[in-house]
Design a protein around this motif. Structure first.
Motif, PDB file in Angstrom:
ATOM      1  N   VAL A   1      30.175  33.847  45.112  1.00  0.00           N
ATOM      2  CA  VAL A   1      29.839  34.330  43.776  1.00  0.00           C
ATOM      3  C   VAL A   1      29.502  35.816  43.794  1.00  0.00           C
ATOM      4  N   SER A   2      28.847  36.254  44.867  1.00  0.00           N
ATOM      5  CA  SER A   2      28.417  37.657  44.919  1.00  0.00           C
ATOM      6  C   SER A   2      29.591  38.621  44.870  1.00  0.00           C
ATOM      7  N   GLY A   3      30.782  38.140  45.224  1.00  0.00           N
ATOM      8  CA  GLY A   3      31.962  39.000  45.151  1.00  0.00           C
ATOM      9  C   GLY A   3      32.324  39.391  43.733  1.00  0.00           C
ATOM     10  N   ALA A   4      31.833  38.621  42.756  1.00  0.00           N
ATOM     11  CA  ALA A   4      32.134  38.913  41.350  1.00  0.00           C
ATOM     12  C   ALA A   4      31.093  39.825  40.711  1.00  0.00           C
ATOM     13  N   VAL A   5      30.035  40.122  41.444  1.00  0.00           N
ATOM     14  CA  VAL A   5      28.961  40.942  40.889  1.00  0.00           C
ATOM     15  C   VAL A   5      29.315  42.424  41.019  1.00  0.00           C
ATOM     16  N   ARG A   6      29.274  43.125  39.876  1.00  0.00           N
ATOM     17  CA  ARG A   6      29.516  44.563  39.882  1.00  0.00           C
ATOM     18  C   ARG A   6      28.180  45.302  39.948  1.00  0.00           C
ATOM     19  N   PRO A   7      28.183  46.498  40.514  1.00  0.00           N
ATOM     20  CA  PRO A   7      26.932  47.256  40.609  1.00  0.00           C
ATOM     21  C   PRO A   7      26.255  47.472  39.259  1.00  0.00           C
ATOM     22  N   SER A   8      27.070  47.524  38.202  1.00  0.00           N
ATOM     23  CA  SER A   8      26.512  47.787  36.872  1.00  0.00           C
ATOM     24  C   SER A   8      25.979  46.528  36.182  1.00  0.00           C
ATOM     25  N   ASP A   9      26.257  45.343  36.757  1.00  0.00           N
ATOM     26  CA  ASP A   9      25.815  44.097  36.130  1.00  0.00           C
ATOM     27  C   ASP A   9      24.305  43.933  36.261  1.00  0.00           C
ATOM     28  N   SER A  10      23.669  43.600  35.158  1.00  0.00           N
ATOM     29  CA  SER A  10      22.233  43.323  35.193  1.00  0.00           C
ATOM     30  C   SER A  10      22.023  41.855  35.535  1.00  0.00           C
ATOM     31  N   PRO A  11      20.868  41.469  36.044  1.00  0.00           N
ATOM     32  CA  PRO A  11      20.593  40.060  36.318  1.00  0.00           C
ATOM     33  C   PRO A  11      20.808  39.178  35.092  1.00  0.00           C
ATOM     34  N   CYS A  12      20.424  39.683  33.919  1.00  0.00           N
ATOM     35  CA  CYS A  12      20.589  38.907  32.696  1.00  0.00           C
ATOM     36  C   CYS A  12      22.069  38.648  32.413  1.00  0.00           C
ATOM     37  N   GLU A  13      22.906  39.678  32.593  1.00  0.00           N
ATOM     38  CA  GLU A  13      24.343  39.520  32.372  1.00  0.00           C
ATOM     39  C   GLU A  13      24.944  38.518  33.350  1.00  0.00           C
ATOM     40  N   MET A  14      24.504  38.558  34.604  1.00  0.00           N
ATOM     41  CA  MET A  14      25.032  37.639  35.594  1.00  0.00           C
ATOM     42  C   MET A  14      24.640  36.201  35.288  1.00  0.00           C
ATOM     43  N   VAL A  15      23.405  35.990  34.855  1.00  0.00           N
ATOM     44  CA  VAL A  15      22.957  34.643  34.514  1.00  0.00           C
ATOM     45  C   VAL A  15      23.764  34.108  33.336  1.00  0.00           C
ATOM     46  N   THR A  16      23.998  34.964  32.330  1.00  0.00           N
ATOM     47  CA  THR A  16      24.781  34.549  31.163  1.00  0.00           C
ATOM     48  C   THR A  16      26.197  34.178  31.570  1.00  0.00           C
ATOM     49  N   TRP A  17      26.814  35.024  32.408  1.00  0.00           N
ATOM     50  CA  TRP A  17      28.184  34.751  32.852  1.00  0.00           C
ATOM     51  C   TRP A  17      28.261  33.455  33.649  1.00  0.00           C
ATOM     52  N   LEU A  18      27.338  33.265  34.569  1.00  0.00           N
ATOM     53  CA  LEU A  18      27.345  32.045  35.374  1.00  0.00           C
ATOM     54  C   LEU A  18      27.112  30.813  34.511  1.00  0.00           C
ATOM     55  N   LYS A  19      26.210  30.919  33.536  1.00  0.00           N
ATOM     56  CA  LYS A  19      25.932  29.783  32.651  1.00  0.00           C
ATOM     57  C   LYS A  19      27.171  29.435  31.846  1.00  0.00           C
ATOM     58  N   GLU A  20      27.881  30.438  31.359  1.00  0.00           N
ATOM     59  CA  GLU A  20      29.104  30.179  30.598  1.00  0.00           C
ATOM     60  C   GLU A  20      30.165  29.534  31.477  1.00  0.00           C
ATOM     61  N   THR A  21      30.256  29.990  32.718  1.00  0.00           N
ATOM     62  CA  THR A  21      31.234  29.421  33.654  1.00  0.00           C
ATOM     63  C   THR A  21      30.919  27.961  33.949  1.00  0.00           C
ATOM     64  N   VAL A  22      29.651  27.663  34.172  1.00  0.00           N
ATOM     65  CA  VAL A  22      29.243  26.283  34.452  1.00  0.00           C
ATOM     66  C   VAL A  22      29.482  25.389  33.241  1.00  0.00           C
ATOM     67  N   ASP A  23      29.123  25.877  32.065  1.00  0.00           N
ATOM     68  CA  ASP A  23      29.326  25.083  30.841  1.00  0.00           C
ATOM     69  C   ASP A  23      30.799  24.787  30.608  1.00  0.00           C
ATOM     70  N   GLU A  24      31.656  25.795  30.850  1.00  0.00           N
ATOM     71  CA  GLU A  24      33.087  25.606  30.677  1.00  0.00           C
ATOM     72  C   GLU A  24      33.623  24.572  31.662  1.00  0.00           C
ATOM     73  N   ARG A  25      33.133  24.611  32.874  1.00  0.00           N
ATOM     74  CA  ARG A  25      33.581  23.648  33.876  1.00  0.00           C
ATOM     75  C   ARG A  25      33.170  22.227  33.490  1.00  0.00           C
ATOM     76  N   HIS A  26      31.984  22.078  32.931  1.00  0.00           N
ATOM     77  CA  HIS A  26      31.501  20.755  32.536  1.00  0.00           C
ATOM     78  C   HIS A  26      32.272  20.206  31.338  1.00  0.00           C
ATOM     79  N   ARG A  27      32.825  21.084  30.509  1.00  0.00           N
ATOM     80  CA  ARG A  27      33.571  20.622  29.335  1.00  0.00           C
ATOM     81  C   ARG A  27      34.961  20.127  29.678  1.00  0.00           C
ATOM     82  N   ARG A  28      35.435  20.458  30.873  1.00  0.00           N
ATOM     83  CA  ARG A  28      36.788  20.045  31.257  1.00  0.00           C
ATOM     84  C   ARG A  28      36.880  18.555  31.537  1.00  0.00           C
TER      85      ARG A  28
END
Length: 235
Positions: free
Chosen positions: A208-235
C-alpha cells in the motif's frame, strides 16, 4: 540431575571436537533448565560434562565466549528452518508476500520453541561484530532481505533499500516473539493468529505504501483506503 558430576574416561587423541560439542550441549541443557545465563557457570558446565574447569578453557576463553558459541549454534538451527521456508516459494499459488509472511511466522515459531534460549540469544546486551551477530545476519535477516529484494524487483514493493525494509519486518517478528515470551499472561488469544495478523499488516502495508505520494496527507490516505475497501466489499 543439575550439577551432578559424571565419570569421564580419558578421551582419545583427536577427540577435542567431540568434547567441545559435549560442552555446548551441557551448557544448552543448563540454560534451558535454569532459564538464566547468570545461573550457568564454567564450573557447573564442567561438572555436567564430567571434566575439570581447565578443560572448558581449552575450548572457550571465558563464560561469555561459551555463551556466544551456544547462541551461534542456536542461530544455525534457525538458518536451517528459514532455508526450508524459502522452498515455499515454489509451491503452486504462493506469492512472494506469502513467502515473506511465512518467514516471519517461522521466526516466531522458532523463538517460542525454546523461549529461554531465545531470550538469552536476542534480549541481552549486543556485541557488534560478534559471531552471534554475524550468524544471525546469515540466517533470519539474510533470508528476509532476499524476499524483500525480490518483491522490489517485481514492482510489488516500492523502490527502496531492501535492508531497511527487512529490518522493519525483522523488528516486527522479534517484537511479537519477545512480547509472547516476556508477557505470556496478556490476552493474546491464539498466538499463531496474533503473530500472523501483525506480520500480514507489515507485509501488505508496504504494498500500500507504494501508492502514497509525498503530498498526500494522512486524512487523504485514510479516505482513499476507505473508498477502496468499500468498493471491494460492494463487488
Amino acid at each position: 540431575m543439575t550439577g551432578q558430576r559424571l565419570r569421564r574416561h580419558r578421551a582419545p587423541r583427536g577427540s577435542g571436537d567431540q568434547l567441545r560439542d559435549e560442552i555446548l550441549g551441557a551448557t544448552t541443557d543448563l540454560l534451558l533448565e535454569t532459564g538464566d545465563a547468570k545461573a550457568v557457570s564454567i564450573r557447573s558446565v564442567a561438572e555436567r560434562v564430567g571434566v575439570t574447569p581447565p578443560s572448558i578453557y581449552l575450548h572457550f576463553a571465558d563464560k561469555d565466549a561459551l555463551l556466544d558459541a551456544v547462541c551461534v549454534q542456536y542461530f544455525e538451527k534457525l538458518d536451517a528452518e528459514m532455508q526450508e521456508v524459502a522452498g515455499y516459494a515454489g509451491n503452486e499459488g504462493s506469492s512472494l508476500v506469502d513467502v515473506l509472511r511465512a518467514q516471519g511466522l517461522a521466526y516466531v515459531r522458532f523463538a517460542l520453541k525454546t523461549p529461554e534460549l531465545y531470550r538469552i540469544a536476542t534480549m541481552g546486551e549486543g556485541h557488534p561484530g560478534s559471531d552471534v551477530d554475524m550468524t544471525l545476519n546469515s540466517s533470519a535477516f539474510v533470508h528476509m532481505r532476499a524476499s524483500v529484494q525480490a518483491l522490489i524487483d517485481q514492482g510489488i514493493y516500492p523502490p527502496g533499500d531492501p535492508t531497511m525494509l527487512a529490518l522493519e519486518l525483522w523488528t516486527a517478528a522479534h517484537g511479537v516473539a519477545a512480547m509472547l515470551i516476556s508477557r505470556p499472561y496478556l490476552p493474546w488469544g491464539d498466538v499463531e493468529d496474533f503473530a500472523d495478523r501483525v506480520l500480514r499488516a507489515m507485509c501488505f502495508g508496504h504494498v500500500v505504501s507504494g501508492a502514497v505520494r509525498p503530498s498526500d496527507s494522512p486524512c487523504e490516505m485514510v479516505t482513499w483506503l476507505k473508498e477502496t475497501v468499500d468498493e471491494r466489499h460492494r463487488r
